[in-house]
Design a protein around this motif. Structure first.
Motif, PDB file in Angstrom:
ATOM      1  N   TYR A  74      49.559  50.267  56.560  1.00 35.87           N
ATOM      2  CA  TYR A  74      49.209  49.448  57.711  1.00 35.87           C
ATOM      3  C   TYR A  74      49.889  48.071  57.705  1.00 35.87           C
ATOM      4  O   TYR A  74      49.569  47.228  58.529  1.00 35.87           O
ATOM      5  CB  TYR A  74      47.685  49.288  57.796  1.00 35.87           C
ATOM      6  CG  TYR A  74      46.985  50.599  58.053  1.00 35.87           C
ATOM      7  CD1 TYR A  74      46.929  51.137  59.338  1.00 35.87           C
ATOM      8  CD2 TYR A  74      46.404  51.324  57.014  1.00 35.87           C
ATOM      9  CE1 TYR A  74      46.287  52.351  59.578  1.00 35.87           C
ATOM     10  CE2 TYR A  74      45.767  52.532  57.250  1.00 35.87           C
ATOM     11  CZ  TYR A  74      45.726  53.042  58.534  1.00 35.87           C
ATOM     12  OH  TYR A  74      45.106  54.246  58.768  1.00 35.87           O
ATOM     13  N   LYS A  75      50.823  47.875  56.765  1.00 30.34           N
ATOM     14  CA  LYS A  75      51.595  46.612  56.675  1.00 30.34           C
ATOM     15  C   LYS A  75      50.665  45.393  56.619  1.00 30.34           C
ATOM     16  O   LYS A  75      50.834  44.412  57.345  1.00 30.34           O
ATOM     17  CB  LYS A  75      52.538  46.477  57.873  1.00 30.34           C
ATOM     18  CG  LYS A  75      53.510  47.638  58.038  1.00 30.34           C
ATOM     19  CD  LYS A  75      54.530  47.688  56.915  1.00 30.34           C
ATOM     20  CE  LYS A  75      55.653  48.684  57.191  1.00 30.34           C
ATOM     21  NZ  LYS A  75      55.210  50.098  57.093  1.00 30.34           N
ATOM     22  N   LEU A  76      49.667  45.457  55.721  1.00 31.70           N
ATOM     23  CA  LEU A  76      48.642  44.415  55.662  1.00 31.70           C
ATOM     24  C   LEU A  76      48.948  43.377  54.591  1.00 31.70           C
ATOM     25  O   LEU A  76      49.396  43.715  53.497  1.00 31.70           O
ATOM     26  CB  LEU A  76      47.280  45.047  55.363  1.00 31.70           C
ATOM     27  CG  LEU A  76      46.732  45.989  56.426  1.00 31.70           C
ATOM     28  CD1 LEU A  76      45.487  46.699  55.923  1.00 31.70           C
ATOM     29  CD2 LEU A  76      46.433  45.237  57.725  1.00 31.70           C
ATOM     30  N   PRO A  77      48.677  42.106  54.873  1.00 30.65           N
ATOM     31  CA  PRO A  77      48.770  41.073  53.841  1.00 30.65           C
ATOM     32  C   PRO A  77      47.710  41.293  52.761  1.00 30.65           C
ATOM     33  O   PRO A  77      46.585  41.708  53.064  1.00 30.65           O
ATOM     34  CB  PRO A  77      48.494  39.770  54.601  1.00 30.65           C
ATOM     35  CG  PRO A  77      48.645  40.098  56.047  1.00 30.65           C
ATOM     36  CD  PRO A  77      48.299  41.548  56.179  1.00 30.65           C
ATOM     37  N   ILE A  78      48.072  41.020  51.520  1.00 28.83           N
ATOM     38  CA  ILE A  78      47.131  41.080  50.395  1.00 28.83           C
ATOM     39  C   ILE A  78      46.992  39.690  49.814  1.00 28.83           C
ATOM     40  O   ILE A  78      47.999  39.008  49.551  1.00 28.83           O
ATOM     41  CB  ILE A  78      47.618  42.034  49.296  1.00 28.83           C
ATOM     42  CG1 ILE A  78      47.847  43.448  49.837  1.00 28.83           C
ATOM     43  CG2 ILE A  78      46.624  42.081  48.134  1.00 28.83           C
ATOM     44  CD1 ILE A  78      48.516  44.387  48.836  1.00 28.83           C
ATOM     45  N   TYR A  79      45.753  39.262  49.587  1.00 30.00           N
ATOM     46  CA  TYR A  79      45.467  37.948  49.017  1.00 30.00           C
ATOM     47  C   TYR A  79      44.807  38.119  47.653  1.00 30.00           C
ATOM     48  O   TYR A  79      43.772  38.777  47.536  1.00 30.00           O
ATOM     49  CB  TYR A  79      44.535  37.155  49.933  1.00 30.00           C
ATOM     50  CG  TYR A  79      45.141  36.837  51.289  1.00 30.00           C
ATOM     51  CD1 TYR A  79      45.796  35.633  51.509  1.00 30.00           C
ATOM     52  CD2 TYR A  79      45.054  37.761  52.334  1.00 30.00           C
ATOM     53  CE1 TYR A  79      46.353  35.342  52.757  1.00 30.00           C
ATOM     54  CE2 TYR A  79      45.613  37.475  53.574  1.00 30.00           C
ATOM     55  CZ  TYR A  79      46.260  36.272  53.775  1.00 30.00           C
ATOM     56  OH  TYR A  79      46.816  35.993  55.006  1.00 30.00           O
ATOM     57  N   ALA A  80      45.401  37.526  46.629  1.00 30.78           N
ATOM     58  CA  ALA A  80      44.839  37.558  45.276  1.00 30.78           C
ATOM     59  C   ALA A  80      45.389  36.370  44.509  1.00 30.78           C
ATOM     60  O   ALA A  80      46.434  35.808  44.871  1.00 30.78           O
ATOM     61  CB  ALA A  80      45.212  38.863  44.567  1.00 30.78           C
ATOM     62  N   ASN A  81      44.695  35.987  43.419  1.00 29.16           N
ATOM     63  CA  ASN A  81      45.231  34.879  42.631  1.00 29.16           C
ATOM     64  C   ASN A  81      46.391  35.365  41.757  1.00 29.16           C
ATOM     65  O   ASN A  81      46.600  36.568  41.585  1.00 29.16           O
ATOM     66  CB  ASN A  81      44.132  34.165  41.826  1.00 29.16           C
ATOM     67  CG  ASN A  81      43.459  35.058  40.797  1.00 29.16           C
ATOM     68  OD1 ASN A  81      44.117  35.707  39.982  1.00 29.16           O
ATOM     69  ND2 ASN A  81      42.126  35.095  40.815  1.00 29.16           N
ATOM     70  N   GLU A  82      47.137  34.426  41.223  1.00 28.67           N
ATOM     71  CA  GLU A  82      48.383  34.760  40.521  1.00 28.67           C
ATOM     72  C   GLU A  82      48.162  35.682  39.329  1.00 28.67           C
ATOM     73  O   GLU A  82      48.899  36.664  39.127  1.00 28.67           O
ATOM     74  CB  GLU A  82      49.079  33.478  40.059  1.00 28.67           C
ATOM     75  CG  GLU A  82      50.446  33.709  39.447  1.00 28.67           C
ATOM     76  CD  GLU A  82      51.167  32.425  39.089  1.00 28.67           C
ATOM     77  OE1 GLU A  82      52.249  32.517  38.489  1.00 28.67           O
ATOM     78  OE2 GLU A  82      50.651  31.330  39.404  1.00 28.67           O
ATOM     79  N   LYS A  83      47.131  35.415  38.536  1.00 30.90           N
ATOM     80  CA  LYS A  83      46.878  36.255  37.359  1.00 30.90           C
ATOM     81  C   LYS A  83      46.476  37.674  37.769  1.00 30.90           C
ATOM     82  O   LYS A  83      46.881  38.651  37.132  1.00 30.90           O
ATOM     83  CB  LYS A  83      45.799  35.616  36.483  1.00 30.90           C
ATOM     84  CG  LYS A  83      46.270  34.371  35.744  1.00 30.90           C
ATOM     85  CD  LYS A  83      45.173  33.838  34.834  1.00 30.90           C
ATOM     86  CE  LYS A  83      45.649  32.600  34.075  1.00 30.90           C
ATOM     87  NZ  LYS A  83      44.564  32.043  33.218  1.00 30.90           N
TER      88      LYS A  83
END
Length: 264
Positions: A74-83
């Motif tokens: 679905y070409k979705l953005p993923i948000y997560a912290n760097e680690k």
């Protein structure tokens, strides 16, 4: 406008929650197969291609199992912290760099009038964090996968309109159950999961005048039961003069059945 949410699935077999406010909609965690998630979205009459993005709490499989598949499809953005990004990249496969976004711990990201606040928890992942959603004066808290609830956490999450809150295990069931001792020790540790009783004690210190709904989440299939969790939490709260059904209501979550889409 009103903020709505549904706990799509919750438990050791897979976790996912949906939150929407106006034109913005987010999936928090993607711990089921793509096929399962598509079926769950149908049940709440929503579509995955309308998501603004996916928020990741940590890299354990029951939170990211379908992440790569869904994000790519679905070409979705993923948000997560760097680690967390570094820890999960091998598990989710190749994701286009344009879909990768950093959301660091103890920060706030704004999407229109929706503010999403991240906060750290105590769990055996590289940098686990959960989220508070703020919109139109309302507050929705998601917090599972923590071994204890610190005063810092309580300060961040207190007096939410709705809590999706870990009530992982009954201590006696866990101690008497079939798990090997090293697994039991992990679950009971400060970087494991909180029990029914500890969940209730923490809730007694964060429920406020705004609180209308509490959802007991991430129940162990082997070491807990919905009825037991609800009874234990209700009784412990009552011992602290907080009566379920008066100021707020208590709800179950399920590994396979989404909760109805509900206003905060």
């Amino acid at each position: 406008m009103t903020m709505y949410f549904s706990v799509l699935a919750s438990g050791s077999t897979g976790n996912a929650m949906y939150v929407e406010y106006g034109e913005h909609a987010f999936l928090v965690d993607c711990g089921l197969s793509g096929k399962q998630l598509e079926a769950l979205f149908q049940k709440i009459d929503r579509k995955l291609n309308q998501l603004s993005g996916i928020l990741v709490t940590h890299e354990h499989t029951d939170h990211i199992k379908g992440l790569g598949v869904i994000a790519r499809k679905y070409k979705l953005p993923i948000y997560a912290n760097e680690k967390t990004w570094r820890a999960m990249e091998g598990a989710i496969g190749v994701v286009d760099s344009e879909q990768k976004f950093h959301f660091e711990m103890e920060t706030v990201k704004s999407f229109g009038a929706l503010d999403i606040e991240s906060f750290g928890v105590s769990h055996d992942a590289v940098e686990p964090m959960f989220y508070v959603f703020h919109a139109n004066g309302k507050k929705l808290v998601l917090m599972t996968d923590t071994g204890y609830v610190s005063d810092r956490m309580k300060g961040i999450i207190s007096n939410a309109g709705a809590f999706v809150f870990e009530s992982n295990h009954d201590v006696r069931m866990l101690q008497m159950g079939r798990y090997p001792w090293n697994i039991k020790r992990r679950i009971l540790s400060d970087v494991g999961h909180i029990s029914n009783e500890d969940a209730a004690i923490a809730l007694s210190e964060i429920i406020g005048e705004e609180t209308k709904r509490v959802y007991l989440a991430h129940l162990s299939q082997d070491n807990n039961m919905k009825e037991l969790a609800r009874m234990s939490v209700t009784q412990t709260l009552a011992s602290r003069d907080i009566i379920v059904g008066e100021q707020f209501d208590l709800y179950d979550t399920d590994p396979k059945i989404p909760t109805p889409l509900t206003a905060v």
